[in-house]
Design a protein around this motif. Structure first.
Motif, PDB file in Angstrom:
ATOM      1  N   GLY A   1       0.741  -1.107  -0.114  1.00 48.00           N
ATOM      2  CA  GLY A   1      -0.104   0.069   0.012  1.00 48.00           C
ATOM      3  C   GLY A   1       0.713   1.188  -0.225  1.00 48.00           C
ATOM      4  O   GLY A   1       0.460   2.362   0.248  1.00 48.00           O
ATOM      5  N   CYS A   2       2.049   1.077  -0.255  1.00 51.59           N
ATOM      6  CA  CYS A   2       3.048   2.217  -0.007  1.00 51.59           C
ATOM      7  C   CYS A   2       3.298   2.941  -1.458  1.00 51.59           C
ATOM      8  O   CYS A   2       4.116   3.954  -1.479  1.00 51.59           O
ATOM      9  N   PHE A   3       2.835   2.212  -2.451  1.00 53.98           N
ATOM     10  CA  PHE A   3       3.028   2.787  -4.029  1.00 53.98           C
ATOM     11  C   PHE A   3       1.852   3.172  -4.470  1.00 53.98           C
ATOM     12  O   PHE A   3       1.893   3.649  -5.628  1.00 53.98           O
ATOM     13  N   GLY A   4       0.803   3.249  -4.091  1.00 51.47           N
ATOM     14  CA  GLY A   4      -0.459   3.690  -4.642  1.00 51.47           C
ATOM     15  C   GLY A   4      -1.495   2.633  -4.456  1.00 51.47           C
ATOM     16  O   GLY A   4      -1.269   1.775  -3.444  1.00 51.47           O
ATOM     17  N   VAL A   5      -2.758   2.673  -5.277  1.00 48.67           N
ATOM     18  CA  VAL A   5      -3.960   1.795  -4.987  1.00 48.67           C
ATOM     19  C   VAL A   5      -4.120   1.292  -6.270  1.00 48.67           C
ATOM     20  O   VAL A   5      -4.084   1.797  -7.502  1.00 48.67           O
TER      21      VAL A   5
END
Lengths: 403, 472
Positions: free
Chosen positions: B199-203
């Motif tokens: 969840g740290c790079f986007g959705v």
């Protein structure tokens, strides 16, 4: 790897005349620390580096700056850890696929990476270029088999991603980032890979393939849905067969595997699908060696259901080219086209034509043909390049966009 | 923007009922599957459509608000906890957008429940192979974020091996397509980078995943051992013999007894020190030859008995006991830490012994139920989180177990992720340079570090190294 001497033989002797003295002849680091020193120095002076494994296909014909100095990692060679019970192996980037094959064979295991070309290809280059062959659809792409990597990024910093175990989700994935990056994000120095057990029994069948596209599509579909667990299913053309003294139509080579009872049952099923006969396992070595010296190759790919259409379209587009060979991994939807070096003038228009049908990926092409393929220019790719090779010294011209 | 104003702006996009702003309503979102942590979000928002999701992410980007994506909240590393920030619930985006049965591909929204996808494609004789124990609840989006595994990943591979393409909204609101289902593309493996990025790079707005043909034949076996050691050695022998079971799971006595005392009783022998639950699948032809080989290895390795499931009912029961083992442990105690670590398979016997010693030293009972074939351990500890002394002992034991796994050449997580829980272990397995490289990769996707802040890589690793390297 899919390295070759392509068009830049001059560069094998080192950096161009304008390069600083230390970079005029090839660099031959002995270990990771040497690689880090070399890259750090090159970064400080802005000298581009061309990373070399076995040197088979060094630039694949892509435009690489003449000032690039060869960084030869073939001395980073040898298996550093192999525990058969864990089915994992760690080796230096310069270790050849043949060495790994020999070491693992004794334990009934293998690293099922079978890229086209000689088995003197190195592990580092195979992973860097994500090269693979017919076994990949069943046994794994390079991205699936690489468990851990050590690499030196464009600032000379040693980075390790992944680990030595078969399952691992610790941290962001630097392994997937580096596999297939063509050395533009880091110089791979060591890798840990997943091995597989060799099948207990196997048998390769050649099943004649019909010429007509619709009928071929039906056969390929029947094969994909059949009660078979092949480790490779490769469509080959009549030219390839003829070159191996095997006259006849196009054919699907099916490599059946499992225990003896399973292979026997699968064989009967293949025979029920058409005219089939057994081939020696060496058929696969001949397929891997199908690229003659200096030949140009592209991969044309789409969904597996489109293979028969692609197969036909490529045959039409190459009808006039003597000696052109096609083979296709039907489960991956990838057709590989090999065009002899003599036909170099037609390659660029051919690539342009094929790119209108499907996704086209160059393996080795004349310079003009590379320009016919779309460049990778998206924001994330540019960002990744800038983050790992800010001075743009690693294999400039290969794959990656310049920021 | 104030808390109230942000809540109102979000409600304007998704409707008031899809936004929670009051602390009392947000209590339920203060935990995920991992006990011992409580972090309450400031706001929770639940878009129902792709368009709403895009608008929400863009609003958060404009306002510079950090957010934490969350699927079903079954994660076991604290990865979906939002400390005062916005919790972005994706479990209402539940559509299977398309199925291409011939090419064995499906395009799904992030909130599709794992097992719902398998049910949706069952008419085509296909299934989605990664099968975490929480598959009846967990979402594909969450699986992608965590690179989730499951028992059958031994043969079929983890989530990473099944994701072909992704449409992603980056934290700044840009929409990008990663990978392709329509042929190979040149360039970096950005799908490989995104899967497991917690969840740290986007959705992910949608994911194109590979489907797997249902096997023609399946055999499920249960081997019962009088010692953990023997079961662990049999596991190594099976792998070394070149047999690739679809699954190879181990359960110890504490787990067996918990399962047998619960509604999920599967008929496991309660006097066994350990059982191996094994599955072979593939073609009908020849499968029984491999079954016999497996049986022989277990019996030679000291198994008292090897039972082969006679029908689908018995097979389902054997698996249900395994998959619901965590739930069954709920009867023993108020809280349960489900741990996750990986070791080389050949080190199983010694590390399992070490884990037992660590548990005994801290007066804790450790229940092992895990993917033995992968060397992926799940040492679980039932305890009472409201007892400070017991909690402290659990934490000490967990640290010691992690150290033992790292010392054996392993990793601190095989499928549950780093999240919040394991962030302190990262410097044990990665050098500062490697951690910095991870920070740099993250910064490409989310330079402002607004997506799931404070997870996976310790922030200090980034700070320390961002300035220095160029001049080193």
């Amino acid at each position: 790897m899919r390295e070759s001497d392509g068009s830049g033989d001059k560069m094998l002797s080192g950096g161009g005349p304008g390069a600083p003295a230390a970079f005029r002849s090839p660099l031959r680091p002995r270990d990771t620390a040497d690689v880090a020193d070399a890259v750090r120095d090159a970064a400080a002076l802005g000298v581009p580096l061309r990373i070399r494994g076995a040197g088979h296909w060094l630039d694949a014909g892509r435009p690489v700056p003449a000032s690039a100095c060869v960084l030869d990692v073939s001395a980073l060679r040898g298996i550093t850890e192999y525990n058969p019970g864990d089915l994992t192996l760690t080796a230096g980037a310069g270790t050849t696929l043949a060495e790994i094959d020999e070491a693992t064979r004794a334990n009934g295991q293998w690293l099922p990476l079978d890229p086209a070309g000689a088995t003197t290809a190195t592990l580092g280059a195979t992973l860097a270029t994500a090269s693979c062959g017919p076994l990949a659809s069943a046994l794994g792409l390079p991205r699936d088999l690489a468990l851990g990597l050590e690499f030196v990024d464009g600032r000379g910093i040693v980075v390790r991603g992944g680990g030595r175990v078969v399952k691992n989700v610790a941290g962001f994935d630097l392994v997937r980032l580096t596999v297939g990056a063509w050395g533009t994000l880091g110089v791979i120095t060591e890798a840990t890979v997943r091995l597989r057990a060799r099948p207990e029994a196997e048998c390769t069948m050649a099943l004649d393939a019909p010429r007509e596209t619709g009928t071929l599509a039906l056969l390929l579909r029947a094969l994909r849905e059949a009660p078979l667990t092949p480790i490779a299913t490769e469509l080959v053309d009549a030219t390839f067969r003829a070159g191996n003294g095997d006259r006849g139509s196009d054919a699907v080579l099916v490599r059946l595997a499992g225990n003896a009872a399973s292979v026997a049952a699968q064989r009967r099923h293949v025979e029920s699908l058409g005219t089939a006969r057994e081939l020696p396992a060496s058929a696969w070595d001949r397929l891997a060696a199908a690229d003659p010296d200096g030949a140009f190759t592209v991969r044309i790919s789409h969904r597996p259901s489109r293979v028969a259409d692609l197969w036909h379209a490529i045959a039409t587009a190459t009808a006039e080219i003597e000696g052109a060979v096609r083979h296709a991994s039907i489960e991956r939807g990838v057709v590989r086209l090999i065009v002899p070096a003599t036909a170099h003038e037609v390659v660029a228009p051919l690539v342009r034509c094929l790119a209108s049908h499907a996704s086209v990926l160059g393996e080795r092409l004349p310079r003009a043909a590379w320009e016919a393929l779309p460049a990778v220019t998206d924001r994330l790719s540019r960002g990744v390049r800038a983050a790992f090779d800010p001075h743009q010294i690693l294999n400039p011209g290969l794959l990656a966009p310049m920021a | 923007m104030s808390h109230d104003a942000l809540g109102a702006a979000l409600a304007a996009i998704v409707g008031e009922r899809q936004v929670l702003v009051r602390p009392s309503e947000l209590l339920v979102y203060a935990t995920d599957g991992l006990p011992g942590y409580r972090k309450q979000p400031g706001i929770a928002v639940f878009p129902r459509t792709r368009d709403e999701l895009v608008q929400v992410v863009r609003l958060l980007a404009r306002e510079g608000v950090p957010f934490v994506p969350r699927g079903a909240g079954t994660g076991l590393s604290g990865g979906a906890l939002a400390d005062g920030s916005v919790l972005l619930g994706l479990n209402r985006l539940t559509r299977v957008l398309s199925v291409d049965a011939e090419n064995r591909l499906a395009v799904v929204e992030p909130g599709v429940v794992n097992v719902h996808l398998t049910r949706a494609v069952a008419p085509y004789g296909l299934h989605y192979a990664p099968d975490p124990s929480s598959q009846a609840a967990c979402t594909i989006g969450g699986n992608v974020a965590e690179n989730a595994g499951g028992p059958h990943c031994l043969k079929y591979g983890v989530t990473l091996n099944h994701v072909v393409a992704l449409t992603v909204i980056l934290p700044d609101g840009d929409i990008v397509t990663l990978g392709s289902a329509d042929g190979e593309r040149d360039g970096y493996d950005l799908v490989g980078c995104f899967v497991g990025s917690e969840g740290c790079f986007g959705v992910a707005l949608d994911a194109t995943v590979r489907l797997t043909r249902n096997p023609q034949a399946v055999r499920t076996l249960l081997a019962d051992f009088t010692s953990m050691d023997a079961a662990a050695r049999a596991t190594s022998a099976i792998i070394a013999a070149g047999i690739v079971p679809a699954a190879l799971e181990m359960m110890d006595q504490a787990t067996i007894r918990a399962v047998e005392a619960s509604i999920y009783a599967a008929g496991y022998p309660t006097d066994a020190a350990a059982v191996l639950l094994m599955e072979l699948d593939g073609l009908e032809a020849g499968i029984d030859v491999d079954v016999e080989k497996l049986r022989t290895i277990c019996l030679d390795g000291g198994a008292r008995a090897v039972r082969i499931a006679r029908d689908e009912g018995e097979r389902t029961r054997l698996w249900q006991g395994r998959k619901k083992a965590f739930g069954a442990m709920g009867r023993i105690s108020s809280h349960l830490v489900v741990q996750d670590a990986v070791i080389p398979r050949t080190r199983l016997p010694e590390v399992l012994r070490l884990i037992a010693q660590i548990g005994a030293a801290e007066r804790l009972s450790v229940c092992n139920v895990f993917h033995a074939g992968d060397g992926n351990l799940h040492p679980n500890i039932p305890y009472n989180a409201n007892d400070p002394d017991e909690s402290a002992r659990v934490h000490r034991a967990m640290r010691a177990i992690m150290r033992a796994c790292v010392d054996a050449g392993g990793s601190v997580t095989g499928e549950h992720g780093i999240g919040l829980d394991k962030i302190d272990y990262m410097p044990r397995i990665f050098s500062p340079e490697s951690l910095d490289a991870m920070c740099r990769l993250r910064a490409v996707f989310d330079p402002a570090r607004r997506a799931n802040p404070g997870k996976v890589v310790p922030v200090r690793s980034c700070r320390e190294w961002t300035q220095a390297p160029a001049t080193r």
